[in-house]
Design a protein around this motif. Structure first.
Motif, short mmCIF file in Angstrom:
data_model
loop_
_atom_site.label_atom_id
_atom_site.label_comp_id
_atom_site.label_asym_id
_atom_site.label_seq_id
_atom_site.Cartn_x
_atom_site.Cartn_y
_atom_site.Cartn_z
N THR A 214 52.10 56.38 61.68
CA THR A 214 51.74 57.53 61.73
C THR A 214 50.54 57.61 62.70
N PRO A 215 50.45 58.37 63.62
CA PRO A 215 49.40 58.64 64.52
C PRO A 215 47.94 58.96 63.74
N ASP A 216 46.86 58.75 64.30
CA ASP A 216 45.67 58.88 63.63
C ASP A 216 45.81 58.76 62.31
N ALA A 217 46.27 57.53 61.62
CA ALA A 217 46.37 57.10 60.38
C ALA A 217 46.38 55.62 60.50
N VAL A 218 45.76 54.83 59.26
CA VAL A 218 45.86 53.53 58.84
C VAL A 218 46.62 53.14 57.61
N ARG A 219 46.91 52.02 57.54
CA ARG A 219 47.54 51.67 56.23
C ARG A 219 46.63 50.77 55.78
N VAL A 220 46.19 51.13 54.34
CA VAL A 220 44.98 50.22 53.57
C VAL A 220 46.03 49.45 52.67
N THR A 221 45.87 48.25 52.62
CA THR A 221 46.30 47.28 51.60
C THR A 221 45.17 46.62 50.70
N GLU A 222 45.38 46.99 49.39
CA GLU A 222 44.52 46.35 48.49
C GLU A 222 45.22 44.96 47.79
N TYR A 223 44.40 43.93 47.94
CA TYR A 223 45.18 42.71 47.37
C TYR A 223 44.36 42.23 46.15
N TRP A 224 44.95 41.30 45.51
CA TRP A 224 44.20 40.59 44.25
C TRP A 224 45.04 39.36 44.35
N GLU A 225 44.16 38.35 43.92
CA GLU A 225 44.50 36.92 43.79
C GLU A 225 43.82 36.52 42.60
N ASP A 226 44.38 35.80 41.61
CA ASP A 226 43.82 35.46 40.32
C ASP A 226 43.54 33.93 40.74
N LEU A 227 42.21 33.60 40.54
CA LEU A 227 41.74 32.33 40.81
C LEU A 227 41.45 31.53 39.61
N ARG A 228 41.79 31.92 38.42
CA ARG A 228 41.61 31.14 37.26
C ARG A 228 42.67 29.92 37.06
N THR A 229 42.73 29.02 38.21
CA THR A 229 43.30 27.91 38.22
C THR A 229 42.38 26.40 38.06
N GLY A 230 42.84 25.33 37.95
CA GLY A 230 42.23 24.18 38.13
C GLY A 230 40.95 24.16 36.94
N PRO A 231 39.97 23.15 37.12
CA PRO A 231 39.26 22.90 36.09
C PRO A 231 38.45 24.26 35.73
N GLY A 232 38.11 24.39 34.49
CA GLY A 232 37.64 25.76 33.97
C GLY A 232 38.55 27.01 33.66
N SER A 233 39.66 26.76 34.13
CA SER A 233 40.62 27.91 33.94
C SER A 233 40.87 28.37 32.57
N ARG A 234 41.06 27.46 31.65
CA ARG A 234 41.32 27.66 30.38
C ARG A 234 39.93 28.76 29.77
N VAL A 235 38.74 28.40 30.26
CA VAL A 235 37.61 28.92 29.60
C VAL A 235 37.54 30.43 30.34
N THR A 236 37.81 30.41 31.68
CA THR A 236 37.92 31.80 32.24
C THR A 236 39.03 32.64 31.56
N GLU A 237 40.15 32.16 31.22
CA GLU A 237 41.47 32.87 30.50
C GLU A 237 40.76 33.38 29.39
N LEU A 238 39.95 32.37 28.56
CA LEU A 238 39.69 32.96 27.25
C LEU A 238 38.50 34.22 27.44
N LEU A 239 37.58 33.72 28.30
CA LEU A 239 36.38 34.71 28.20
C LEU A 239 37.12 36.08 28.86
N GLY A 240 37.96 35.97 29.75
CA GLY A 240 38.81 37.13 30.20
C GLY A 240 39.55 37.95 29.14
N ARG A 241 40.08 37.30 28.25
CA ARG A 241 40.77 37.86 26.95
C ARG A 241 39.68 38.45 26.10
#
Length: 168
Positions: free
Chosen positions: A103-130
């Protein structure tokens, strides 16, 4: 239920990329728009850019928690993103892409999210999140999708308002 690690939601905004980016760069707007974020405390001074740190104060029902955030990408007027951590452990990356719309005079805004609770420490961050948010990792994406839609609707209302973006 299978865990979802990334999400994207988009909205068309009838405004310039520059005015949308200016509203995104004003960190206080995150608390105005987000259904979970109730406050922002910026750490440091100067213009908001890559490396800027802030604390996010969040609420979901009776649950209250804070996050340590750092701006990871600040490419005006195209992308604004930040990384979220708790006690030094990575939790997520949140960002916004601002692109031309059909559309003229408009923009598309995309919000994105990526879960980074992987690798070392992920179980701790998952528990803290819960414990802190009352949300299981497998339920986080659905909750975030609803929040992203609300956030994007509020962003659109803010920048399409006759007075322009909030800059108080």
């Amino acid at each position: 239920m299978e865990r979802q690690w990334t999400l994207r939601e988009s909205v068309t905004v009838h405004a310039s990329a520059e005015s949308v980016y200016a509203a995104l760069r004003d960190l206080r707007n995150l608390a105005r728009w987000s259904p979970e974020c109730i406050g922002i405390r910026r750490l440091g001074r100067g213009p908001v850019g890559e490396g800027t740190r802030f604390l996010g104060f969040n609420r979901k029902g009776p649950f209250l928690w804070f996050t340590d955030c750092r701006v990871a990408t600040a490419r005006e007027p195209h992308e604004f993103a930040f990384r979220v951590a708790i006690f030094g452990l990575p939790v997520a990356r949140w960002g916004y892409l601002v692109e031309p719309a059909d559309t003229p005079d408009a923009v598309r805004v995309t919000e994105y999210w990526e879960d980074l609770r992987t690798g070392p420490g992920s179980r701790v961050t998952e528990l803290l999140g819960r414990v802190f948010t009352g949300t299981r990792p497998t339920d986080r994406a659905a909750l975030n999708r609803t929040g992203m839609r609300a956030t994007l609707d509020r962003l659109r209302s803010t920048v399409e308002a006759p007075a322009g973006p909030l800059t108080r």
